[in-house]
Scaffold this motif. Structure first.
Motif, short mmCIF file in Angstrom:
data_model
loop_
_atom_site.label_atom_id
_atom_site.label_comp_id
_atom_site.label_asym_id
_atom_site.label_seq_id
_atom_site.Cartn_x
_atom_site.Cartn_y
_atom_site.Cartn_z
N LEU A 1 0.83 -1.21 0.00
CA LEU A 1 0.00 0.00 0.00
C LEU A 1 0.87 1.25 0.00
CD1 LEU A 1 -2.95 -1.09 2.29
CD2 LEU A 1 -3.14 -0.14 -0.02
N GLU A 2 2.00 1.17 0.70
CA GLU A 2 2.89 2.32 0.71
C GLU A 2 3.45 2.56 -0.70
OE1 GLU A 2 5.89 2.05 3.70
OE2 GLU A 2 6.90 3.88 3.01
N TRP A 3 3.79 1.47 -1.36
CA TRP A 3 4.40 1.60 -2.68
C TRP A 3 3.43 2.21 -3.70
CZ3 TRP A 3 4.35 -0.03 -7.79
CH2 TRP A 3 5.54 0.22 -8.51
N VAL A 4 2.15 1.86 -3.59
CA VAL A 4 1.18 2.46 -4.52
C VAL A 4 0.70 3.83 -4.02
CG1 VAL A 4 0.39 0.24 -5.44
CG2 VAL A 4 -0.83 1.28 -3.52
N GLY A 5 1.37 4.34 -2.97
CA GLY A 5 1.11 5.71 -2.55
C GLY A 5 -0.08 5.86 -1.63
N LEU A 6 -0.45 4.79 -0.91
CA LEU A 6 -1.62 4.86 -0.04
C LEU A 6 -1.26 4.61 1.42
CD1 LEU A 6 -4.23 3.00 -2.28
CD2 LEU A 6 -4.09 5.45 -1.84
N ALA A 7 0.00 4.94 1.79
CA ALA A 7 0.44 4.67 3.15
C ALA A 7 -0.49 5.31 4.19
CB ALA A 7 1.87 5.17 3.35
N ASP A 8 -0.99 6.51 3.86
CA ASP A 8 -1.82 7.21 4.85
C ASP A 8 -3.31 6.93 4.65
OD1 ASP A 8 -1.74 8.43 2.43
OD2 ASP A 8 -1.73 10.49 3.20
N GLY B 1 -7.13 3.15 -15.99
CA GLY B 1 -8.14 4.06 -16.54
C GLY B 1 -8.44 5.25 -15.66
N ASN B 2 -8.17 5.15 -14.35
CA ASN B 2 -8.57 6.21 -13.44
C ASN B 2 -7.40 6.94 -12.79
OD1 ASN B 2 -11.74 6.00 -12.97
ND2 ASN B 2 -10.90 3.97 -13.30
N VAL B 3 -6.17 6.65 -13.25
CA VAL B 3 -5.02 7.30 -12.61
C VAL B 3 -4.31 8.20 -13.62
CG1 VAL B 3 -4.69 5.47 -10.93
CG2 VAL B 3 -3.52 5.35 -13.13
N ASP B 4 -3.53 9.14 -13.10
CA ASP B 4 -2.82 10.05 -14.01
C ASP B 4 -1.68 9.30 -14.69
OD1 ASP B 4 -0.37 10.28 -12.35
OD2 ASP B 4 -1.81 11.15 -10.94
N PRO B 5 -1.14 9.86 -15.79
CA PRO B 5 -0.15 9.13 -16.61
C PRO B 5 1.07 8.66 -15.82
CG PRO B 5 -0.94 11.05 -17.78
CD PRO B 5 -1.52 11.13 -16.41
N ASP B 6 1.57 9.49 -14.88
CA ASP B 6 2.73 9.07 -14.10
C ASP B 6 2.44 7.81 -13.30
OD1 ASP B 6 4.33 11.00 -15.03
OD2 ASP B 6 4.25 12.30 -13.24
N MET B 7 1.28 7.84 -12.63
CA MET B 7 0.89 6.68 -11.83
C MET B 7 0.66 5.47 -12.73
SD MET B 7 0.47 5.13 -9.02
CE MET B 7 0.50 6.26 -7.64
N ALA B 8 0.12 5.70 -13.92
CA ALA B 8 -0.11 4.60 -14.86
C ALA B 8 1.21 3.90 -15.18
CB ALA B 8 -0.77 5.11 -16.14
N ALA C 1 -3.93 3.02 -26.54
CA ALA C 1 -2.82 2.59 -27.39
C ALA C 1 -1.47 3.07 -26.86
CB ALA C 1 -3.03 3.10 -28.82
N HIS C 2 -1.48 4.19 -26.11
CA HIS C 2 -0.21 4.70 -25.56
C HIS C 2 0.43 3.70 -24.62
CE1 HIS C 2 -0.65 8.63 -27.28
NE2 HIS C 2 -1.90 8.71 -26.82
N LEU C 3 -0.42 3.02 -23.88
CA LEU C 3 0.07 2.12 -22.85
C LEU C 3 0.92 1.00 -23.45
CD1 LEU C 3 -0.61 2.55 -19.89
CD2 LEU C 3 -2.33 0.76 -20.08
N LEU C 4 0.51 0.53 -24.66
CA LEU C 4 1.19 -0.61 -25.27
C LEU C 4 2.67 -0.32 -25.46
CD1 LEU C 4 -1.34 -1.61 -28.07
CD2 LEU C 4 -1.44 -2.02 -25.62
N ARG C 5 2.97 0.94 -25.80
CA ARG C 5 4.36 1.28 -26.11
C ARG C 5 5.21 1.33 -24.86
NH1 ARG C 5 1.74 4.40 -30.02
NH2 ARG C 5 1.62 6.30 -28.75
#
Ligand SMILES: Nc1ncnc2c1ncn2[C@@H]1O[C@H](COP(=O)(O)OP(=O)(O)O)[C@@H](O)[C@H]1O
Ligand SMILES: [Mg+2]
Lengths: 315, 242
Positions: B130-137, B174-181, B205-209
């Motif tokens: 959870l900390e790694w995905v940014g949900l520690a708090d 689908g619901n997170v910003d590009p950096d988090m993606a 299609a961006h994700l595939l690359r």
């Protein structure tokens, strides 16, 4: 953002109790109360049935073998003579014990509710116990050893007729027979009530289990898709429903206990001899305690069955 | 690598699916997934991606065709053996499917608890993830109080926490910003390097690359095409560091 993802090693697997997967699913609010009310009604009905049965048994024990000889004779002197003759005969007769002439005071007490206080005063004035010109029969109580077959009564009647032509022999239990019959009907009524209430309780629990299932369908589906077994998922509901049913059962039993205790006290205050035998024994209480226990077991099994059935429809 | 490393992890043969009496939403779908590979499943919205993944994560029976998973016939398999199969999967559902009355922590811990892990093996890994995905708090927060992106990260953490043999993710970014993606894709790649076969459905299609070694499965109106030839032949193996 550059740290490596903390993917864990495979965790060690130990057997664990499945209820810890998800905290207990709570049943919908009113169900424990419905169970409490049902259990209270069932326990009171059962207690009533048991008390009636005890009363019937005690009365039957008290009265069985008891006979009454009435000397129905208008002339007081003749009545006294016949009563003494009948008593003498009963004292000699085989298998007859404890014959006694019911004393005048008891007779007065017996007829007082019908004829009023005047009986006493008249009795004192008239000397022979007949009040307002109403002749009161003389009574002799006795017990017959062995069974009270009608033939024995008839034979006794025949013997008595020779020395006391006005004597009439009655089986004491005979006039209580309609009372016993009514008590029997009430017992059957209690049984019918218990059966109906059990059905209603079962239906309430079934509805509760379905509602709980509906409210928690999402959780069930998720745990199911994450590899939860039917038994694991059923356990979540089973335990919560068992918990609610036990809580409801205890509350219901407690309420019924208070009601039964209060009723018992007010009956005891009646001081009527026939009620004294109706007190519930410890066996009766053990039987009554079975009611909430069975309710809890039935509720748990119903819940498990409902959840398992719904789960089997999922892939 | 997993014990199934030599064989295929999933095999679909002429699979068709229709909901009720409607038209077929999947037709003649045949493919093989190999251990340790990274697949993207692409296609327009409504092409049948979610339906195909439902077959993969054993939430749906096909109307026809054969499905083998981990070397066993998933269709004729007795129902009581399915839970053990499901425990080898990690799933990111398109609608997250978090248990509403459980905290983020307990939602992530759920697969471990279902499969009988000891509590001492649960607390630290779940907290780390959870900390790694940014949900520690946000560990004690209920799903309803989390944003869509936060819920999605909880769903992803729950899918990877048991280190599954097959990870199935339905539009997981689908619901997170590009950096988090990008960061979440790295999580999938890391898992993939440890031997997990990964299938990510996306219409982006961006994700595939972002994952150069990935293989592409394309769905078009319920039919599968094979632009990279990945599905018909044994694909090149992932040979990254473990
Ligand atoms: N449960 C369902 N019942 C009936 N039709 C469905 C159901 N789920 C999806 N569909 C239909 O199947 C088709 C494919 O849907 P889906 O698999 O969700 O596509 P995608 O995930 O690619 O957007 C759509 O036409 C959709 O309307
Ligand atoms: Mg979809």
């Amino acid at each position: 953002m550059n740290d490596a993802p903390p993917i864990p090693q495979a965790a060690s697997r130990l057997p664990r109790r499945s209820a810890e997967i998800v905290p207990q699913a709570r049943m919908s609010g009113p169900i424990p109360w419905v169970i409490a009310i049902m259990v209270a009604l069932m326990v009171v009905a059962a207690a009533g049935g048991l008390a009636l049965r005890n009363t019937g048994k005690a009365a039957a024990r008290e009265l069985s073998g008891g006979i009454t000889v009435q000397i129905v004779e208008a002339r007081p002197a003749e009545r006294d003579r016949q009563a003494r003759a009948a008593l003498a005969l009963l004292q000699r007769a085989q298998g007859v014990t404890e014959p006694r002439i019911v004393p005048q005071a008891e007779l007065d007490a017996l007829v007082e509710p019908w004829l009023g206080e005047a009986v006493d005063e008249q009795a004192q004035g008239g000397g022979q116990g007949d009040s307002l010109g109403v002749p009161v029969p003389a009574l002799i109580d006795a017990r017959l050893a062995g069974s009270l077959a009608p033939a024995r009564l008839a034979a006794l009647q025949e013997q008595l007729r020779r020395t006391a032509p006005s004597a009439r022999v009655d089986d004491q239990a005979i006039w209580l027979r309609p009372v016993f019959g009514a008590a029997q009907s009430l017992q059957w009524l209690a049984v019918a009530l218990i059966v109906l209430l059990s059905g209603a309780t079962g239906a309430a629990v079934l509805l509760a289990a379905r509602t709980a299932l509906g409210n928690n369908r999402e959780t069930i589906e998720i745990v199911h898709l994450l590899g939860g077994t039917d038994a694991q998922i059923a356990a979540i509901f089973q335990r919560s429903i068992a918990f609610d049913a036990i809580g409801g059962g205890v509350v219901g039993f407690g309420a019924a206990f208070v009601v039964i205790a209060l009723l018992g006290r007010s009956f005891a205050q009646l001081q009527a001899g026939i009620v004294t035998g109706s007190a519930l024994g410890w066996m009766d209480w053990a039987l009554l305690a079975l009611v909430p226990a069975v309710a809890a077991v039935v509720a748990t099994i119903t819940a498990r069955w409902t959840v398992m059935r719904a789960l089997r429809r999922m892939l | 690598m997993t014990p199934d490393a030599e064989g295929e992890i999933v095999q679909f043969d002429n699979v068709g699916l229709r909901y009720g009496t409607g038209r077929e939403v999947l037709s003649d779908v045949s493919f093989t997934l190999y251990p340790g590979s990274f697949y993207f499943l692409t296609g327009a919205s409504g092409a049948g991606k979610t339906s195909l993944l439902k077959l993969l994560y054993l939430a749906q029976r096909p109307s026809r065709g054969a499905i083998h998973m981990f070397g066993t016939d998933a269709i004729t398999m007795p129902r009581e053996r399915l839970p053990l199969l499901r425990r080898r999967l990690g799933v990111v559902f398109q609608d997250f499917r978090l248990v509403p009355h459980l905290s983020a922590f307990d939602n992530v811990a759920l697969p471990l608890r279902v499969s009988g892990a000891a509590e001492r093996d649960i607390v630290q890994p779940v907290a780390d993830m959870l900390e790694w995905v940014g949900l520690a708090d946000r560990m004690d927060a209920r799903p309803a109080t989390l944003s869509g992106g936060e819920q999605q990260r909880v769903a992803i953490a729950r899918a990877v926490i048991g280190r599954p043999q097959l990870l199935v993710a339905d539009e997981p970014t689908g619901n997170v910003d590009p950096d988090m993606a990008v960061k979440l894709l790295r999580l999938f790649e890391a898992l993939n390097r440890l031997g997990t076969t990964v299938v990510v459905a996306t219409h982006d299609a961006h994700l595939l690359r972002k994952v150069p070694e990935s293989l592409i499965m394309r769905l078009d109106k319920g039919r599968l095409s094979d632009p990279t030839g990945a599905l018909r032949y044994p694909p090149r193996r992932q040979t990254g560091p473990a």
